[in-house]
Write a protein that holds these residues in place. Structure first.
Motif, PDB file in Angstrom:
ATOM      1  N   VAL A 190     -11.097 -63.660  83.746  1.00 43.14           N
ATOM      2  CA  VAL A 190     -10.782 -64.287  82.465  1.00 43.14           C
ATOM      3  C   VAL A 190      -9.358 -63.945  82.035  1.00 43.14           C
ATOM      4  O   VAL A 190      -8.980 -62.766  81.991  1.00 43.14           O
ATOM      5  CB  VAL A 190     -11.784 -63.846  81.383  1.00 43.14           C
ATOM      6  CG1 VAL A 190     -11.455 -64.512  80.045  1.00 43.14           C
ATOM      7  CG2 VAL A 190     -13.217 -64.184  81.811  1.00 43.14           C
ATOM      8  N   TRP A 191      -8.585 -64.966  81.689  1.00 40.95           N
ATOM      9  CA  TRP A 191      -7.197 -64.803  81.267  1.00 40.95           C
ATOM     10  C   TRP A 191      -7.110 -64.114  79.897  1.00 40.95           C
ATOM     11  O   TRP A 191      -8.034 -64.220  79.080  1.00 40.95           O
ATOM     12  CB  TRP A 191      -6.524 -66.176  81.211  1.00 40.95           C
ATOM     13  CG  TRP A 191      -5.452 -66.360  82.242  1.00 40.95           C
ATOM     14  CD1 TRP A 191      -4.166 -66.725  82.020  1.00 40.95           C
ATOM     15  CD2 TRP A 191      -5.565 -66.197  83.661  1.00 40.95           C
ATOM     16  NE1 TRP A 191      -3.467 -66.784  83.203  1.00 40.95           N
ATOM     17  CE2 TRP A 191      -4.316 -66.467  84.232  1.00 40.95           C
ATOM     18  CE3 TRP A 191      -6.614 -65.832  84.511  1.00 40.95           C
ATOM     19  CZ2 TRP A 191      -4.062 -66.391  85.589  1.00 40.95           C
ATOM     20  CZ3 TRP A 191      -6.382 -65.750  85.862  1.00 40.95           C
ATOM     21  CH2 TRP A 191      -5.125 -66.028  86.393  1.00 40.95           C
ATOM     22  N   PRO A 192      -6.022 -63.417  79.635  1.00 39.96           N
ATOM     23  CA  PRO A 192      -5.865 -62.721  78.346  1.00 39.96           C
ATOM     24  C   PRO A 192      -5.973 -63.684  77.152  1.00 39.96           C
ATOM     25  O   PRO A 192      -5.523 -64.836  77.225  1.00 39.96           O
ATOM     26  CB  PRO A 192      -4.446 -62.131  78.432  1.00 39.96           C
ATOM     27  CG  PRO A 192      -4.139 -62.067  79.894  1.00 39.96           C
ATOM     28  CD  PRO A 192      -4.868 -63.210  80.516  1.00 39.96           C
ATOM     29  N   HIS A 219      -8.276 -65.356  76.017  1.00 38.49           N
ATOM     30  CA  HIS A 219      -9.070 -66.566  76.232  1.00 38.49           C
ATOM     31  C   HIS A 219     -10.543 -66.236  76.046  1.00 38.49           C
ATOM     32  O   HIS A 219     -11.034 -65.247  76.603  1.00 38.49           O
ATOM     33  CB  HIS A 219      -8.814 -67.114  77.640  1.00 38.49           C
ATOM     34  CG  HIS A 219      -9.777 -68.187  78.062  1.00 38.49           C
ATOM     35  ND1 HIS A 219     -10.042 -69.296  77.299  1.00 38.49           N
ATOM     36  CD2 HIS A 219     -10.552 -68.296  79.189  1.00 38.49           C
ATOM     37  CE1 HIS A 219     -10.925 -70.052  77.923  1.00 38.49           C
ATOM     38  NE2 HIS A 219     -11.252 -69.469  79.062  1.00 38.49           N
ATOM     39  N   SER A 220     -11.235 -67.035  75.256  1.00 38.16           N
ATOM     40  CA  SER A 220     -12.675 -66.856  75.062  1.00 38.16           C
ATOM     41  C   SER A 220     -13.403 -67.716  76.082  1.00 38.16           C
ATOM     42  O   SER A 220     -13.370 -68.958  75.992  1.00 38.16           O
ATOM     43  CB  SER A 220     -13.081 -67.273  73.648  1.00 38.16           C
ATOM     44  OG  SER A 220     -12.440 -66.451  72.693  1.00 38.16           O
ATOM     45  N   PRO A 221     -14.053 -67.103  77.068  1.00 39.64           N
ATOM     46  CA  PRO A 221     -14.670 -67.890  78.141  1.00 39.64           C
ATOM     47  C   PRO A 221     -15.867 -68.695  77.651  1.00 39.64           C
ATOM     48  O   PRO A 221     -16.508 -68.355  76.652  1.00 39.64           O
ATOM     49  CB  PRO A 221     -15.103 -66.822  79.147  1.00 39.64           C
ATOM     50  CG  PRO A 221     -15.252 -65.577  78.343  1.00 39.64           C
ATOM     51  CD  PRO A 221     -14.225 -65.657  77.259  1.00 39.64           C
ATOM     52  N   THR A 231     -17.872 -60.600  85.750  1.00 39.66           N
ATOM     53  CA  THR A 231     -16.647 -60.903  85.014  1.00 39.66           C
ATOM     54  C   THR A 231     -15.651 -59.751  85.031  1.00 39.66           C
ATOM     55  O   THR A 231     -16.040 -58.589  84.881  1.00 39.66           O
ATOM     56  CB  THR A 231     -16.972 -61.269  83.552  1.00 39.66           C
ATOM     57  OG1 THR A 231     -17.876 -62.381  83.537  1.00 39.66           O
ATOM     58  CG2 THR A 231     -15.720 -61.634  82.776  1.00 39.66           C
ATOM     59  N   TYR A 248     -12.059 -59.056  82.942  1.00 41.06           N
ATOM     60  CA  TYR A 248     -11.174 -59.529  81.884  1.00 41.06           C
ATOM     61  C   TYR A 248      -9.764 -58.997  82.135  1.00 41.06           C
ATOM     62  O   TYR A 248      -9.568 -57.806  82.372  1.00 41.06           O
ATOM     63  CB  TYR A 248     -11.664 -59.053  80.518  1.00 41.06           C
ATOM     64  CG  TYR A 248     -12.948 -59.706  80.073  1.00 41.06           C
ATOM     65  CD1 TYR A 248     -12.931 -60.919  79.382  1.00 41.06           C
ATOM     66  CD2 TYR A 248     -14.189 -59.120  80.352  1.00 41.06           C
ATOM     67  CE1 TYR A 248     -14.103 -61.526  78.968  1.00 41.06           C
ATOM     68  CE2 TYR A 248     -15.371 -59.722  79.946  1.00 41.06           C
ATOM     69  CZ  TYR A 248     -15.322 -60.927  79.253  1.00 41.06           C
ATOM     70  OH  TYR A 248     -16.496 -61.524  78.846  1.00 41.06           O
ATOM     71  N   GLU A 304      -5.858 -58.222  80.892  1.00 43.22           N
ATOM     72  CA  GLU A 304      -5.004 -57.957  79.740  1.00 43.22           C
ATOM     73  C   GLU A 304      -3.633 -58.608  79.996  1.00 43.22           C
ATOM     74  O   GLU A 304      -3.302 -58.967  81.133  1.00 43.22           O
ATOM     75  CB  GLU A 304      -4.834 -56.448  79.544  1.00 43.22           C
ATOM     76  CG  GLU A 304      -6.144 -55.682  79.376  1.00 43.22           C
ATOM     77  CD  GLU A 304      -6.835 -55.985  78.059  1.00 43.22           C
ATOM     78  OE1 GLU A 304      -6.137 -56.474  77.132  1.00 43.22           O
ATOM     79  OE2 GLU A 304      -8.059 -55.747  77.969  1.00 43.22           O
TER      80      GLU A 304
END
Length: 386
Positions: free
Chosen positions: A221-223, A225-227, A236, A238, A240
């Motif tokens: 998951v990109w910084p 960003h709400s998946p 997952t 996450y 930073e």
């Protein structure tokens, strides 16, 4: 009788042996197997007494002492697989006995303290995990191209065959057919979850079809960003802001190494899940036609009693069948003295039409093993003829 047997040889400390076997247990749990019951573990003293009918592999921990040489000689004489392993920074030539210098070694990485790569190597040797190591990177070029290319190269260096759309479709090939074919043959899908990932129908299709095929997903998951909740069940990681050198990558080295290790760990769970799904469908169809599952053998084989009391052996496989795999099944059946023609069972959904035609040609012309789609197993076994 054990189905699988392993050996830990050489200069392994008690802590290393315990850690490796715990990781092996974690991996075989997904197949419903238990160390000490289904999987027997030997040391240098007990190796000569192993069950020669069981699938077997050994690991040799290099060190200054070069112990268990008699056991190594016996395994080499019987062509049993042995994986030499050394610590990061150690010298292979001095720490591994000369008898094993012919074998490709595994250098244990400092960022893999649980020895997931070594455990996976052992399970590949005994046939629980397939030897093909395949990953698929799903991403949006406009948001994560640099990171995708970096992970492609990193996973390739770790022994994976990695599909990346910009690298692995040859000029003139039907792009989508190749993409779905390669997705079906992947162990793990690495999803680079950027803000507009779900705005592209292609990435939506990739993640949806991976889930339909029960391929496990590693979500990066990109910084800020709400998946999407659609992928909440995925493993997952996450990121930073400090993990990215630029907006689209590359990813900071320690974090990219962590992603590669997560792919390694997730791979065994993904393969086990897909294998159990195929065997579940196989069992249901056998019950439906009045047959019965009577035994489980090594190399994930399944004994089936037909209505006329004949016994056939089925080998459910994950991914796409090849001529090499058909030959491997035929050899395993021959060594196990299975009298009826062995059956390779596979899920055909998503495989390219050209490859399906290739498999039909193999089935028509190679009689040592039969390849049957999971959707047709009951139909075929109800009127089975060798």
């Amino acid at each position: 009788m054990s189905l699988y047997e392993l050996a830990v040889l050489g200069d392994a400390t008690d802590a290393q042996r315990s850690r490796l076997l715990q990781t092996v247990q974690d991996m075989v749990d997904d197949f419903g197997l238990r160390i000490g019951v289904d999987v027997v573990v030997h040391d240098g003293t007990s190796v000569p007494n192993r069950d020669r009918r069981a699938a077997f592999a050994a690991v040799y921990f290099g060190g200054d002492a070069n112990t268990d040489l008699a056991a190594v000689d016996e395994l080499i004489r019987t062509s049993a697989p042995v994986i030499p392993t050394i610590a990061e920074g150690a010298d292979f030539a001095t720490q591994i006995p000369a008898q094993l210098h012919f074998a490709n070694g595994l250098r244990r990485r400092a960022d893999d303290p649980e020895m997931a790569a070594l455990a996976a190597g052992l399970l590949e040797c005994v046939g629980l995990l397939r030897r093909q190591r395949r990953a698929f990177i799903s991403y949006r070029r406009i948001e994560s191209r640099s990171a995708a290319m970096q992970l492609h190269d990193l996973l390739t260096s770790r022994g994976f065959d990695v599909f990346l759309d910009t690298h692995d479709v040859r000029p003139g090939e039907p792009f989508q057919d190749v993409l779905w074919h390669r997705l079906c043959d992947s162990d793990v899908l690495v999803m680079l979850d950027t803000p507009t990932y779900f705005e592209s129908k292609w990435t939506r299709h990739e993640i949806g079809r991976a889930r339909a095929k029960e391929i496990h997903v590693l979500r990066v998951v990109w910084p800020d960003h709400s998946p999407s909740r659609l992928t909440d069940m995925a493993e997952t990681i996450y990121l930073e802001k400090a993990d990215l050198a630029g907006v689209d990558g590359p990813i900071e080295e320690a974090t990219s190494d962590r992603i590669a290790l997560a792919v390694e760990r997730l791979r065994s769970r993904s393969i086990a899940s897909r294998y159990m799904s195929i065997t579940g469908r196989l069992r249901a169809d056998v019950d439906r036609i009045g047959g019965a599952i009577t035994a489980i053998g090594s190399h994930r084989s399944i004994a089936i009693r037909l209505l006329d009391d004949r016994k056939v052996w089925a080998y459910p496989i994950v991914g796409i069948p090849t001529a090499e795999l058909l030959n491997d099944v035929a050899e395993k059946a021959r060594r196990a003295d299975q009298r009826e023609t062995p059956i390779l069972v596979y899920d055909h959904v998503g495989i390219s039409e050209a490859w399906v035609a290739h498999l039909k040609w193999l089935d028509d012309n190679i009689k040592a093993v039969r390849a049957i789609k999971t959707a047709e197993i009951g139909w075929a076994l109800a009127a089975w003829e060798s």
